[in-house]
Design a protein around this motif. Structure first.
Motif, mmCIF file in Angstrom:
data_model
loop_
_atom_site.group_PDB
_atom_site.id
_atom_site.type_symbol
_atom_site.label_atom_id
_atom_site.label_comp_id
_atom_site.label_asym_id
_atom_site.label_seq_id
_atom_site.Cartn_x
_atom_site.Cartn_y
_atom_site.Cartn_z
ATOM 1 N N HIS A 65 0.824 -1.209 0.000
ATOM 2 C CA HIS A 65 0.000 0.000 0.000
ATOM 3 C C HIS A 65 0.860 1.262 0.000
ATOM 4 N N VAL A 66 1.996 1.230 0.695
ATOM 5 C CA VAL A 66 2.869 2.406 0.736
ATOM 6 C C VAL A 66 3.460 2.668 -0.652
ATOM 7 N N GLY A 67 3.895 1.608 -1.323
ATOM 8 C CA GLY A 67 4.465 1.773 -2.657
ATOM 9 C C GLY A 67 3.463 2.338 -3.648
ATOM 10 N N LEU A 70 2.891 5.966 -2.928
ATOM 11 C CA LEU A 70 3.937 6.834 -3.482
ATOM 12 C C LEU A 70 3.735 7.073 -4.978
ATOM 13 N N LEU A 71 3.401 6.021 -5.720
ATOM 14 C CA LEU A 71 3.170 6.165 -7.162
ATOM 15 C C LEU A 71 1.967 7.056 -7.435
ATOM 16 N N CYS A 72 0.914 6.892 -6.646
ATOM 17 C CA CYS A 72 -0.264 7.743 -6.842
ATOM 18 C C CYS A 72 0.033 9.189 -6.475
ATOM 19 N N ALA A 73 0.878 9.384 -5.446
ATOM 20 C CA ALA A 73 1.257 10.753 -5.081
ATOM 21 C C ALA A 73 2.011 11.427 -6.223
ATOM 22 N N GLY A 74 2.881 10.656 -6.887
ATOM 23 C CA GLY A 74 3.569 11.207 -8.053
ATOM 24 C C GLY A 74 2.594 11.585 -9.152
ATOM 25 N N GLY A 75 1.556 10.757 -9.355
ATOM 26 C CA GLY A 75 0.547 11.079 -10.359
ATOM 27 C C GLY A 75 -0.226 12.333 -10.004
ATOM 28 N N VAL A 76 -0.559 12.507 -8.725
ATOM 29 C CA VAL A 76 -1.266 13.718 -8.293
ATOM 30 C C VAL A 76 -0.406 14.957 -8.543
ATOM 31 N N THR A 96 10.407 9.693 -6.309
ATOM 32 C CA THR A 96 11.122 8.561 -6.915
ATOM 33 C C THR A 96 12.290 8.128 -6.036
ATOM 34 N N ALA A 97 13.002 9.106 -5.467
ATOM 35 C CA ALA A 97 14.105 8.749 -4.569
ATOM 36 C C ALA A 97 13.594 7.989 -3.353
ATOM 37 N N GLY A 98 12.482 8.414 -2.772
ATOM 38 C CA GLY A 98 11.905 7.689 -1.642
ATOM 39 C C GLY A 98 11.433 6.298 -2.034
ATOM 40 N N TYR A 99 10.863 6.192 -3.214
ATOM 41 C CA TYR A 99 10.421 4.883 -3.722
ATOM 42 C C TYR A 99 11.597 3.922 -3.835
ATOM 43 N N TYR A 104 11.532 -0.699 -3.457
ATOM 44 C CA TYR A 104 10.520 -1.193 -4.385
ATOM 45 C C TYR A 104 11.124 -1.429 -5.764
ATOM 46 N N PRO A 105 10.434 -2.166 -6.630
ATOM 47 C CA PRO A 105 11.028 -2.563 -7.920
ATOM 48 C C PRO A 105 11.320 -1.377 -8.830
ATOM 49 N N TYR A 106 12.394 -1.548 -9.602
ATOM 50 C CA TYR A 106 12.664 -0.591 -10.680
ATOM 51 C C TYR A 106 11.601 -0.774 -11.766
#
Length: 427
Positions: A65-67, A70-76, A96-99, A104-106
């Motif tokens: 859920h955290v990963g 983070l991806l959704c936050a980047g989209g926002v 991206t640096a936090g991800y 998490y996967p590249y």
């Protein structure tokens, strides 16, 4: 007549539509609309792609859920990339640096940073975008080669140095594409500005041309009408026949003035159509001298050199110069005679108009309040010629014009537009 219509704004050939700035950028920050469609598409690709990438990278931390948060936050963040490009550039790089620090996967996560950096560079914040991308590259370097032992996933190993070549190439590609689009947009913006300026200039020149035509037509005809009206009033009781002649002259002058005004207005209503009647030229000089005669001015016309057919623009300019010069004599000179000289040379037409004066309303003064001499000079200058006008030593007034018979480079022979000189005034 010049086509003053602006260029078509909807036609964008070739690759121009790929480099044009979004509508919200052209309207400015106050009118920005978030780019929902492109952001949703990129976010969906990143979420789905990252899920598939995690299956092929079992050594990395599985997406949770955290990963996904983070991806959704980047989209926002990407929703505001046009309005706040610097904030979005730094925010996506930090996300991206936090991800990556979380293990998490590249995968497609780098697309969010790439789009954020792209928005920053294209928005003109190049240093911020370069710094954000450089910071992300440096953080990846530190995480992959020095801090991996203290960060998830457990029992991780240092990344191969060859991988850094791929990361560096990706960063360089993002910057290169962004800079290319930025330069192209600036070029297109400059072209659009130049087109708009040219359209405004053509419209101003066309308005000036029409104003000159109306001035020349109305000034001459109304001067004749004014003189004849005075004659008619003075002789109405003592010499009714002469008064009738004056009224006849007024009727003819007003009819001709209406016809010429209608011709000018027709060209204004339908700028793309051919004129319904030919523009006046020196072939109408006899009519002009007859009108002047009706106003009490005897005109002697002398022609020197071989008479040659003139281009329409030159013919019109020559006729208007003579017309304006005779109008000024009728209005401002006490002389009842005028001499017109037309000298046809191999390369130019020279025009001379003289009267013996004296001036009745300041004809010879250098500073006047009208636009007659200004219009003469503008007409001649539009064709590469010159006009000189001023009082003579014996008290008369002289107008000399020289118009080339071949249009100079960069000028159209039939074009009659130049920037007016505010320091030149009518005699």
């Amino acid at each position: 007549m010049d086509d003053a219509r602006p260029p078509r704004a909807r036609h964008r050939p070739g690759a121009e539509r790929w480099f044009r700035p979004p509508d919200e950028e052209r309207r400015g920050p106050a009118g920005t609309r978030p780019p929902w469609l492109s952001t949703l598409l990129v976010t969906a690709v990143v979420l789905i792609g990252s899920g598939f990438a995690g299956r092929n990278q079992p050594q990395r931390v599985p997406l949770d859920h955290v990963g996904y948060a983070l991806l959704c936050a980047g989209g926002v963040l990407l929703l505001f990339r046009h309005r706040f490009p610097r904030t979005v550039t730094c925010g996506t790089a930090a996300m991206t640096a936090g991800y990556l620090a979380a293990g998490y996967p590249y995968g497609p996560v780098f697309a969010i940073t790439a789009l954020g950096v792209f928005a920053g560079i294209v928005g003109g914040h190049r240093r911020v975008a370069w710094a954000a991308l450089g910071g992300l590259w440096l953080s990846h370097l530190v995480l992959a080669h020095w801090l991996y032992a203290w960060l998830p996933p457990a029992h991780d190993h240092a990344a191969p140095w060859g991988q850094e070549l791929i990361v560096t190439a990706w960063a360089v590609a993002v910057v290169a594409v962004s800079e290319l689009v930025r330069v192209r947009r600036e070029q297109l913006a400059k072209v659009r500005a130049e087109r708009a300026a040219a359209a405004r200039r053509r419209a101003d020149e066309e308005r000036l041309r029409i104003a000159r035509e109306l001035h020349d037509v109305l000034a001459h005809s109304i001067s004749v009408i004014n003189v004849q009206a005075g004659v008619g009033l003075a002789l109405l009781d003592d010499d009714p026949e002469q008064a009738r002649t004056a009224l006849t002259t007024i009727k003819a002058a007003s009819k001709e003035a209406l016809g010429e005004v209608r011709h000018v207005l027709d060209t204004l209503r339908a700028p793309g159509d051919a004129p319904r009647s030919p523009a006046p030229g020196l072939d109408r000089l006899p009519e002009l001298t007859e009108q002047a005669k009706g106003a009490g001015l005897a005109v002697d016309v002398t022609t020197e050199g071989g008479h040659t057919a003139l281009p329409p623009g030159t013919d019109l300019a020559a006729f208007r110069i003579v017309q304006e010069a005779l109008t000024n004599i009728v209005r401002h000179s006490g002389s009842r005679t005028a001499r017109v000289l037309l000298r046809y040379g191999p390369r130019s037409l020279e025009i001379g108009v003289d009267d013996d004066g004296p001036a009745t309303t300041g004809q010879g003064e250098p500073a006047g309040g009208g636009n007659g001499l200004v219009g003469m000079r503008e007409r001649a200058a539009a064709l590469g010629g010159t006009v000189e006008a001023g009082p003579r030593a014996d008290g008369g007034f002289r107008v000399r014009a020289r118009i080339p018979l071949a249009a100079p480079p960069g000028r159209a022979t039939g074009t009659d537009t130049v920037t007016p000189d505010a320091t030149e005034e009518e005699s």
